[in-house]
Write an enzyme that holds these catalytic residues in place. Sequence first.
Site, short mmCIF file in Angstrom:
data_model
loop_
_atom_site.label_atom_id
_atom_site.label_comp_id
_atom_site.label_asym_id
_atom_site.label_seq_id
_atom_site.Cartn_x
_atom_site.Cartn_y
_atom_site.Cartn_z
N ARG A 52 0.80 -1.29 -0.18
CA ARG A 52 0.07 0.10 0.10
C ARG A 52 0.62 1.34 0.07
O ARG A 52 0.53 1.92 -0.69
CB ARG A 52 -0.77 0.19 1.32
CG ARG A 52 -1.71 -0.76 1.54
CD ARG A 52 -2.12 -1.09 2.94
NE ARG A 52 -1.33 -2.27 3.06
CZ ARG A 52 -1.67 -3.47 3.02
NH1 ARG A 52 -2.96 -3.76 2.67
NH2 ARG A 52 -0.80 -4.55 3.17
N THR A 53 1.71 1.37 1.25
CA THR A 53 2.44 2.58 1.08
C THR A 53 3.43 3.00 -0.31
O THR A 53 3.15 4.08 -0.65
CB THR A 53 3.43 2.58 2.54
OG1 THR A 53 2.74 2.03 3.56
CG2 THR A 53 4.03 3.90 2.76
N LYS A 80 24.98 -4.97 -2.33
CA LYS A 80 26.37 -5.30 -2.60
C LYS A 80 27.23 -4.49 -1.41
O LYS A 80 28.37 -4.39 -1.07
CB LYS A 80 26.86 -4.53 -3.86
CG LYS A 80 26.21 -5.33 -4.93
CD LYS A 80 26.89 -4.39 -6.37
CE LYS A 80 26.13 -4.87 -7.66
NZ LYS A 80 26.71 -4.33 -8.80
N ARG A 102 11.68 3.81 3.49
CA ARG A 102 11.19 2.94 4.40
C ARG A 102 12.08 1.97 4.74
O ARG A 102 12.96 1.59 3.89
CB ARG A 102 9.86 2.05 3.84
CG ARG A 102 9.75 0.74 4.84
CD ARG A 102 8.60 -0.01 4.57
NE ARG A 102 7.52 0.60 4.89
CZ ARG A 102 6.26 0.11 4.81
NH1 ARG A 102 6.01 -1.02 4.45
NH2 ARG A 102 5.17 1.00 5.05
N HIS A 130 5.37 6.19 11.42
CA HIS A 130 4.91 5.96 10.06
C HIS A 130 3.93 7.19 9.90
O HIS A 130 2.64 7.02 9.76
CB HIS A 130 4.19 4.65 9.93
CG HIS A 130 3.81 4.22 8.58
ND1 HIS A 130 3.88 4.94 7.54
CD2 HIS A 130 3.60 2.96 8.07
CE1 HIS A 130 3.74 4.17 6.60
NE2 HIS A 130 3.30 3.08 6.86
C1 NCD Z 1 2.05 -1.06 8.34
C2 NCD Z 1 3.64 -0.92 8.46
O1 NCD Z 1 4.35 -1.32 7.46
O2 NCD Z 1 3.94 -0.29 9.31
N1 NCD Z 1 1.85 -1.20 7.11
C3 NCD Z 1 1.65 -0.11 6.36
O3 NCD Z 1 2.32 0.54 6.00
N2 NCD Z 1 0.16 0.32 6.20
C4 NCD Z 1 1.63 -2.13 9.33
C5 NCD Z 1 2.25 -3.54 9.44
O4 NCD Z 1 3.01 -3.77 8.64
O5 NCD Z 1 1.36 -4.23 9.86
#
Ligand code: NCD
Length: 301
Positions: A52-53, A80, A102, A130
């Site tokens: 999703r993100t 690497k 991320r 997040h």
């Molecule tokens: C979350 C995350 O990555 O922190 N997911 C997301 O980005 N919607 C929650 C999760 O991984 O459970």
Amino acid sequence: MSRTRSLIELEHLSADEIAVFLKLARRMQSGQPKPLLRGKRIALLFYEASTRTRVSFEFAAKLLGTHTSVINATASSIEKGESLVDTGKTLQALGADCIVVRHPSSGAPHVLNRNLQVPIINAGDGMHEHPSQGLLDAYTILRHKKSLKGLRITMIGDIQHSRVVRSNVHLLSKFGAQIVLCGPPELLPEHAGALAPGVKVSRHIEEATRKADVVMMLRVQKERLAGLRLDANHYIAHYQLTPERLKLAKSDAIVMHPGPMVRGMEIQSEIADGPQSVIEEQVHNGVYVRMAILSICLGVQ
Ligand code: NCD
């Protein structure tokens, strides 16, 4: 064009600063997308799995007219042994105007921010924050409730390892919500109540869901349990959201989940697909919220 800025965490933003993101997201949703960021280059640097993100940042960036490039840790020079900062500097030298990152380590976006000139957007760092998820969750709640003030918002599950919880708690407490955190002791330390003003800790899902306006379910973060063994049957018996437990919440309560969901573990399908669920709407809203984030961080509004 105003100044560019990074978005690393919600903890240190004021309610007014947060409101600017939410307001612009509403504008993004109400009109046709305009190529406000035409020609800009956005690098999406992902050291952890994401559906999703990543896709919503990518769609948001493209809707604003940018060029995007996704860099996955397993298919790049990161494999690497290139360091985070060197990778960031490489992307900057290639002309990236902004880096969305991320990373499994808390603080990684901070490190990039200190070492680079381009704005950094945190798409989830370890167990820290997040912020884009926190913003899209607040945005989604506000599409169903008049105001965040005084709402009883319950978050249930793996509180300890959840960066989503941290961003949500910081945001919602600034707007005067009453937050209840619920989970077993190994996934919810007592001191979690000190995260922000207005936060309570409960071990009982029945107590936590009673009279709730919003029930937010969380996945157990298996990848962050560091050897901790959890009895799934015990967890399901005590912390799964079932129709009986949801009945304790207000009749107009909404059910949220940041995804990915593990059906049959933290939530029953009947609820995930039921009339109170806004889980798909959260995903949908993520695109508008991330369009707003990209525009603000790149200084074009
Ligand atoms: C979350 C995350 O990555 O922190 N997911 C997301 O980005 N919607 C929650 C999760 O991984 O459970």
